[in-house]
Design a protein around this motif. Structure first.
Motif, PDB file in Angstrom:
ATOM      1  N   VAL A  32       0.843  -1.198   0.000  1.00  0.00           N
ATOM      2  CA  VAL A  32       0.000   0.000   0.000  1.00  0.00           C
ATOM      3  C   VAL A  32       0.877   1.246   0.000  1.00  0.00           C
ATOM      4  O   VAL A  32       1.759   1.396   0.860  1.00  0.00           O
ATOM      5  CB  VAL A  32      -0.925   0.028   1.230  1.00  0.00           C
ATOM      6  CG1 VAL A  32      -1.859   1.234   1.158  1.00  0.00           C
ATOM      7  CG2 VAL A  32      -1.735  -1.261   1.340  1.00  0.00           C
ATOM      8  N   ALA A  34       0.893   5.721  -0.655  1.00  0.00           N
ATOM      9  CA  ALA A  34       0.087   6.930  -0.776  1.00  0.00           C
ATOM     10  C   ALA A  34       0.300   7.646  -2.111  1.00  0.00           C
ATOM     11  O   ALA A  34      -0.593   8.333  -2.602  1.00  0.00           O
ATOM     12  CB  ALA A  34       0.405   7.881   0.377  1.00  0.00           C
ATOM     13  N   GLU A  36       0.869   8.119  -6.234  1.00  0.00           N
ATOM     14  CA  GLU A  36       0.268   7.503  -7.418  1.00  0.00           C
ATOM     15  C   GLU A  36       1.263   6.635  -8.182  1.00  0.00           C
ATOM     16  O   GLU A  36       0.870   5.714  -8.892  1.00  0.00           O
ATOM     17  CB  GLU A  36      -0.297   8.580  -8.352  1.00  0.00           C
ATOM     18  CG  GLU A  36      -1.436   9.396  -7.747  1.00  0.00           C
ATOM     19  CD  GLU A  36      -2.722   8.578  -7.589  1.00  0.00           C
ATOM     20  OE1 GLU A  36      -2.824   7.501  -8.215  1.00  0.00           O
ATOM     21  OE2 GLU A  36      -3.607   9.025  -6.839  1.00  0.00           O
ATOM     22  N   LEU A  73      -1.543  -1.249  -4.155  1.00  0.00           N
ATOM     23  CA  LEU A  73      -2.568  -0.213  -4.054  1.00  0.00           C
ATOM     24  C   LEU A  73      -1.853   1.128  -3.979  1.00  0.00           C
ATOM     25  O   LEU A  73      -1.432   1.564  -2.905  1.00  0.00           O
ATOM     26  CB  LEU A  73      -3.439  -0.439  -2.809  1.00  0.00           C
ATOM     27  CG  LEU A  73      -4.219  -1.749  -2.736  1.00  0.00           C
ATOM     28  CD1 LEU A  73      -4.964  -1.843  -1.406  1.00  0.00           C
ATOM     29  CD2 LEU A  73      -5.194  -1.858  -3.904  1.00  0.00           C
ATOM     30  N   HIS A  76      -3.220   5.324  -2.243  1.00  0.00           N
ATOM     31  CA  HIS A  76      -4.074   5.027  -1.096  1.00  0.00           C
ATOM     32  C   HIS A  76      -3.296   5.238   0.196  1.00  0.00           C
ATOM     33  O   HIS A  76      -2.309   4.537   0.443  1.00  0.00           O
ATOM     34  CB  HIS A  76      -4.576   3.580  -1.139  1.00  0.00           C
ATOM     35  CG  HIS A  76      -5.558   3.300  -2.225  1.00  0.00           C
ATOM     36  ND1 HIS A  76      -5.172   3.193  -3.542  1.00  0.00           N
ATOM     37  CD2 HIS A  76      -6.904   3.128  -2.202  1.00  0.00           C
ATOM     38  CE1 HIS A  76      -6.249   2.939  -4.289  1.00  0.00           C
ATOM     39  NE2 HIS A  76      -7.296   2.905  -3.497  1.00  0.00           N
ATOM     40  N   SER A  77      -3.721   6.172   0.994  1.00  0.00           N
ATOM     41  CA  SER A  77      -3.109   6.330   2.305  1.00  0.00           C
ATOM     42  C   SER A  77      -3.836   5.447   3.306  1.00  0.00           C
ATOM     43  O   SER A  77      -4.965   5.008   3.070  1.00  0.00           O
ATOM     44  CB  SER A  77      -3.154   7.791   2.758  1.00  0.00           C
ATOM     45  OG  SER A  77      -4.498   8.247   2.828  1.00  0.00           O
ATOM     46  N   LEU A  90      -8.230   1.948   4.952  1.00  0.00           N
ATOM     47  CA  LEU A  90      -7.685   2.761   3.869  1.00  0.00           C
ATOM     48  C   LEU A  90      -8.478   4.041   3.667  1.00  0.00           C
ATOM     49  O   LEU A  90      -9.626   4.161   4.097  1.00  0.00           O
ATOM     50  CB  LEU A  90      -7.683   1.952   2.568  1.00  0.00           C
ATOM     51  CG  LEU A  90      -6.915   0.632   2.586  1.00  0.00           C
ATOM     52  CD1 LEU A  90      -7.034  -0.066   1.240  1.00  0.00           C
ATOM     53  CD2 LEU A  90      -5.452   0.863   2.946  1.00  0.00           C
ATOM     54  N   SER A  91      -7.851   4.995   2.971  1.00  0.00           N
ATOM     55  CA  SER A  91      -8.477   6.299   2.747  1.00  0.00           C
ATOM     56  C   SER A  91      -9.697   6.220   1.839  1.00  0.00           C
ATOM     57  O   SER A  91     -10.529   7.120   1.839  1.00  0.00           O
ATOM     58  CB  SER A  91      -7.449   7.263   2.138  1.00  0.00           C
ATOM     59  OG  SER A  91      -6.881   6.721   0.956  1.00  0.00           O
ATOM     60  N   ASN A  92      -9.821   5.156   1.053  1.00  0.00           N
ATOM     61  CA  ASN A  92     -10.980   5.030   0.165  1.00  0.00           C
ATOM     62  C   ASN A  92     -12.172   4.351   0.844  1.00  0.00           C
ATOM     63  O   ASN A  92     -13.171   4.040   0.204  1.00  0.00           O
ATOM     64  CB  ASN A  92     -10.602   4.252  -1.101  1.00  0.00           C
ATOM     65  CG  ASN A  92     -10.195   2.810  -0.809  1.00  0.00           C
ATOM     66  OD1 ASN A  92     -10.139   2.383   0.346  1.00  0.00           O
ATOM     67  ND2 ASN A  92      -9.889   2.062  -1.869  1.00  0.00           N
ATOM     68  N   ASN A  94     -12.163   1.347   2.213  1.00  0.00           N
ATOM     69  CA  ASN A  94     -11.989  -0.102   2.300  1.00  0.00           C
ATOM     70  C   ASN A  94     -11.047  -0.467   3.455  1.00  0.00           C
ATOM     71  O   ASN A  94     -10.313   0.377   3.969  1.00  0.00           O
ATOM     72  CB  ASN A  94     -11.425  -0.657   0.991  1.00  0.00           C
ATOM     73  CG  ASN A  94     -12.400  -0.511  -0.159  1.00  0.00           C
ATOM     74  OD1 ASN A  94     -13.609  -0.482   0.055  1.00  0.00           O
ATOM     75  ND2 ASN A  94     -11.877  -0.403  -1.375  1.00  0.00           N
TER      76      ASN A  94
END
Length: 408
Positions: A32, A34, A36, A73, A76-77, A90-92, A94
């Motif tokens: 994971v 943060a 892109e 991923l 995603h932070s 996760l920041s999204n 999930n």
């Protein structure tokens, strides 16, 4: 174990992911990050990425991750970590459930005291995005002000001069490279920068930084103002411990781990810039290293120990910096040295050997053009690992091969 989650998609995290596969882990791996971008190397950011405007130097391409069955991923932070439930939020929105977890969260630039808000002409250098923004200002006729005379600031100064920008470097301490670099070595670096046109101001205190549409300004306590097109702050780094701290893990100048990189939770490990660990070579002294090789070494070691290997940290700390045609290399930690022996080499290159009160080699610091000191530092690294007590006279004699000391 069926799922290992790695938080932090940098050099350390990516190395750990591949090492897990190399060690025959056949469960699920999720990396994971943060940013892109796919995992990339950070050392080029102050050098090649600025000099040539290159894309990030990836640790590996996307196909290799796919072939190894490593899930990534990016962008995603991680909002929170729950060790009791073994979940990562996760920041999204999930969440991930893990069996074991590796924190490779790295470090971030230390902010300049008192500076806040959105700053376009006052920046730090940590990510590829930072390098892109700084690169735009490194042109002939532009003026770059650098706060901090450490490796990052000096490498950036060398790159800026190659691109034709004017450079002023401000250091609050009496000399550059005061952290971990001997004065004799630092003096060579300073002389070269001055010869290349870099203005170095040491023992200078800064009242504040500011910017407007016309430029950026460094206000000194003696009333002078340095006007520049861009200011880059390079005054050290802060380990990213917030996620671990909020999860209740022990913190001590970084995420505190034992000699196996295990945190205070037995199912969570930490590696790289974010963690502090005891180093047996130096009597169990707890250290935190911000170095490319350490990120690689600890990524590999963490992978082994996530799988139960129980291997201890044993690598000798190693640092390097390229500036112009000079290469500076340091092996070991010189703190506690009672004697320094200088070994002169060809074309002005030299190595300093740092010995403790008992004559044991603690560290070696070298500087020269290209790879002039590389072999000597490598042999010194091996001697440090073996706790060798070399003869100072032999160390200082250029005609004597260091390999004979190691063999003895």
């Amino acid at each position: 174990m069926s799922h290992i989650v790695i938080i932090g998609a940098g050099e350390c995290g990516a190395r750990a992911a591949f090492a897990l596969r190399e060690k025959n882990f056949d469960g699920r791996i999720t990396l994971v990050g943060a940013e892109e971008h796919m995992p990339y190397e950070r050392p080029p950011l102050s050098k090649d990425a600025l000099l040539h405007g290159l894309e990030p130097k990836l640790v590996s391409d996307a196909a290799r991750y796919a072939d190894a069955g490593i899930g990534i991923l990016t962008g995603h932070s991680v909002e929170s970590l729950n060790p009791a439930g073994k979940t990562v939020q996760l920041s999204n929105g999930n969440s991930l459930i893990y069996d074991r977890l590796l924190l490779a969260t790295g470090a971030r630039p230390r902010p300049f005291p008192g500076l806040s808000g959105a700053n376009h002409r006052v920046r730090t250098l940590r990510t590829h995005g930072d390098a892109v923004a700084i690169r735009a200002a490194l042109q002939p006729g532009r003026h770059l002000a650098i706060i901090g005379g450490g490796f990052i600031g000096l490498e950036l100064a060398a790159t800026a001069r190659k691109l034709g920008a004017k450079v002023t470097l401000v250091e609050g301490l009496p000399r550059i490279l005061s952290r971990g670099v001997p004065e004799e070595v630092a003096a060579v670096v300073a002389t070269r920068h001055k010869a290349e046109g870099v203005e170095i101001l040491c023992s200078v205190k800064i009242q504040g930084l500011s910017e407007d549409r016309e430029g950026a300004y460094v206000l000194l306590d003696d009333g002078r103002t340095i006007e520049a097109d861009l200011i880059v702050v390079g005054i050290g780094a802060v380990p990213n411990v917030e996620l671990a701290r909020d999860a209740g893990l022990a913190i001590d100048n970084g995420i505190a781990v034992d000699t196996h990189l295990e945190t205070s939770d037995p199912d969570i490990f930490a590696a790289g810039d974010c963690c502090s660990f005891p180093l047996s070579l130096y009597d169990g002294r707890r250290v935190r290293l911000e170095a490319w090789r350490n990120a690689q070494d600890q990524g590999t070691l963490a992978a082994a120990n996530l799988l139960g290997a129980g291997e201890a940290v044993s690598a000798v700390p190693w640092f390097w910096s390229d500036q112009y045609d000079l290469t500076l290399q340091i092996a070991g930690l010189a703190d506690g040295a009672m004697q320094t022996v200088r070994r002169d080499m060809t074309d002005g290159a030299f190595i300093l050997f740092h010995l403790d009160a008992d004559g044991r080699l603690l560290a070696a610091s070298g500087i020269g053009a290209g790879n002039a000191v590389a072999r000597g530092i490598r042999l010194a690294e091996m001697m440090i690992a073996a706790s060798v007590r070399p003869d100072p006279v032999v160390l200082a004699t250029p005609g004597t091969k260091l390999k004979t000391l190691l063999a003895a």
